[in-house]
Design a protein around this motif. Structure first.
Motif, mmCIF file in Angstrom:
data_model
loop_
_atom_site.group_PDB
_atom_site.id
_atom_site.type_symbol
_atom_site.label_atom_id
_atom_site.label_comp_id
_atom_site.label_asym_id
_atom_site.label_seq_id
_atom_site.Cartn_x
_atom_site.Cartn_y
_atom_site.Cartn_z
ATOM 1 N N VAL A 67 0.846 -1.200 0.000
ATOM 2 C CA VAL A 67 0.000 0.000 0.000
ATOM 3 C C VAL A 67 0.883 1.252 0.000
ATOM 4 O O VAL A 67 0.630 2.207 -0.740
ATOM 5 C CB VAL A 67 -0.964 0.001 1.212
ATOM 6 C CG1 VAL A 67 -1.717 1.321 1.307
ATOM 7 C CG2 VAL A 67 -1.946 -1.164 1.111
ATOM 8 N N ALA A 68 1.936 1.239 0.803
ATOM 9 C CA ALA A 68 2.827 2.413 0.874
ATOM 10 C C ALA A 68 3.472 2.671 -0.483
ATOM 11 O O ALA A 68 3.538 3.821 -0.946
ATOM 12 C CB ALA A 68 3.896 2.180 1.942
ATOM 13 N N ARG A 69 3.931 1.611 -1.142
ATOM 14 C CA ARG A 69 4.578 1.795 -2.443
ATOM 15 C C ARG A 69 3.570 2.285 -3.475
ATOM 16 O O ARG A 69 3.861 3.133 -4.308
ATOM 17 C CB ARG A 69 5.211 0.473 -2.910
ATOM 18 C CG ARG A 69 6.437 0.086 -2.072
ATOM 19 C CD ARG A 69 7.208 -1.027 -2.713
ATOM 20 N NE ARG A 69 6.439 -2.270 -2.772
ATOM 21 C CZ ARG A 69 6.763 -3.313 -3.523
ATOM 22 N NH1 ARG A 69 7.821 -3.277 -4.292
ATOM 23 N NH2 ARG A 69 6.042 -4.405 -3.507
ATOM 24 N N PHE A 70 2.365 1.729 -3.399
ATOM 25 C CA PHE A 70 1.325 2.151 -4.337
ATOM 26 C C PHE A 70 0.995 3.629 -4.151
ATOM 27 O O PHE A 70 0.904 4.389 -5.125
ATOM 28 C CB PHE A 70 0.060 1.305 -4.143
ATOM 29 C CG PHE A 70 -1.120 1.840 -4.906
ATOM 30 C CD1 PHE A 70 -1.268 1.602 -6.260
ATOM 31 C CD2 PHE A 70 -2.079 2.628 -4.264
ATOM 32 C CE1 PHE A 70 -2.339 2.132 -6.971
ATOM 33 C CE2 PHE A 70 -3.154 3.155 -4.965
ATOM 34 C CZ PHE A 70 -3.283 2.905 -6.322
ATOM 35 N N LEU A 71 0.821 4.053 -2.893
ATOM 36 C CA LEU A 71 0.411 5.440 -2.636
ATOM 37 C C LEU A 71 1.422 6.457 -3.166
ATOM 38 O O LEU A 71 1.046 7.524 -3.662
ATOM 39 C CB LEU A 71 0.190 5.663 -1.133
ATOM 40 C CG LEU A 71 -1.080 5.033 -0.547
ATOM 41 C CD1 LEU A 71 -1.128 5.267 0.961
ATOM 42 C CD2 LEU A 71 -2.337 5.590 -1.204
ATOM 43 N N ALA A 72 2.711 6.100 -3.061
ATOM 44 C CA ALA A 72 3.749 7.014 -3.549
ATOM 45 C C ALA A 72 3.581 7.248 -5.048
ATOM 46 O O ALA A 72 3.726 8.374 -5.544
ATOM 47 C CB ALA A 72 5.131 6.439 -3.244
ATOM 48 N N CYS A 73 3.268 6.192 -5.777
ATOM 49 C CA CYS A 73 3.106 6.315 -7.236
ATOM 50 C C CYS A 73 1.745 6.901 -7.587
ATOM 51 O O CYS A 73 1.605 7.678 -8.536
ATOM 52 C CB CYS A 73 3.265 4.947 -7.903
ATOM 53 S SG CYS A 73 4.904 4.278 -7.635
#
Ligand code: FE2
Ligand code: FE2
Length: 268
Positions: A67-73
């Motif tokens: 989720v954290a990686r997705f939110l950054a993108c």
């Protein structure tokens, strides 16, 4: 629906590709006042994404690596949607001026909502299920709105631009939906998530844009047989999530708040 491949998404994420968009041709085709008004709403909400992110960073959402990686993108891609719509509006002779209040300057209601979200996240370990469900609903209603706008506006350059934006929104939706589906598979989690969606969900931009603008946009995009059919289709997709079979979303919101035309002149 296939599995969401987070690594593939991260590898291909990037700024919206506007190469080949015929900006110079924008004024060659008529753009209605309704289209401009709707685009202004959408541009403002796309630009507001960074504020939503600020609220989400105060929650458990960032504890999940995917989720954290997705939110950054996600926030990166959304920012370019706002810029692309701004460029279209300028090309159409309706440049976006400075906002009456900066995006970062929250209203007390928004501040309170962000604190309540952070508190709920702290108290409830499964908070992310609500966030993912919320995200799926908002991405799906957004991309449905863009498709309706493209159909109503009948402007070739806008259609091409919105087609590219909806490709991003579809990927965002897919991530949220897959996450929500997995997290809601536990009935107790689904019950709480459903309760919160039933109680608090409203279309994207509620509380950010004036209510009259939200009502105008919703009525313009989702009135009539085709508009209603599009809203129902989006709602039906969300109803396939565990525990959400009977949820009333966009269509019930339209029945309650936006029925009766698209003149947008009702008071708040
Ligand atoms: Fe977007
Ligand atoms: Fe999106």
């Amino acid at each position: 629906m296939a599995v969401f491949d987070i690594d593939a998404y991260l590898a291909r994420t990037g700024a919206l590709d506007v190469s080949g968009i015929a900006w110079a041709d924008v004024p060659k085709h008529p753009v209605s006042a309704e289209t401009i008004r709707t685009l202004r709403y959408m541009q403002d909400i796309e630009s507001h994404t960074i504020v939503y992110l600020r609220s989400l960073l105060a929650t458990r959402a960032i504890d999940d690596p995917d989720v954290a990686r997705f939110l950054a993108c996600w926030v990166y891609e959304e920012s370019f949607h706002g810029l692309a719509l701004e460029r279209f509006l300028a090309a159409a002779g309706h440049p976006v001026g400075p906002r009456a209040s900066p995006h970062g300057q929250e209203k007390p209601s928004q501040w309170l909502e962000a604190r309540a979200t952070a508190l709920l996240s702290r108290m409830w370990p499964e908070f992310c299920a609500v966030h993912m469900t919320w995200g799926a609903i908002n991405e799906l209603t957004t991309l449905t709105g863009y498709r309706r706008l493209a159909a109503l506006a009948g402007h070739p350059v806008l259609s091409e631009l919105l087609e590219r934006i909806t490709r991003d929104e579809s990927r965002h939706f897919f991530f949220y939906y897959r996450q929500a589906e997995r997290r809601l598979s536990r009935p107790a989690v689904a019950r709480v998530a459903r309760l919160l969606v039933d109680r608090f969900w409203a279309p994207v931009g509620s509380g950010v844009q004036p209510k009259r603008e939200l009502r105008f946009m919703a009525s313009y995009l989702f009135s009539g047989a085709r508009g209603r059919a599009a809203a129902r289709k989006a709602d039906d997709t969300i109803r396939r999530l565990p525990g959400f079979a009977t949820v009333g979303l966009l269509e019930s919101w339209l029945d309650r708040f936006a029925d009766g035309g698209c003149n947008g002149d009702r008071s708040d």
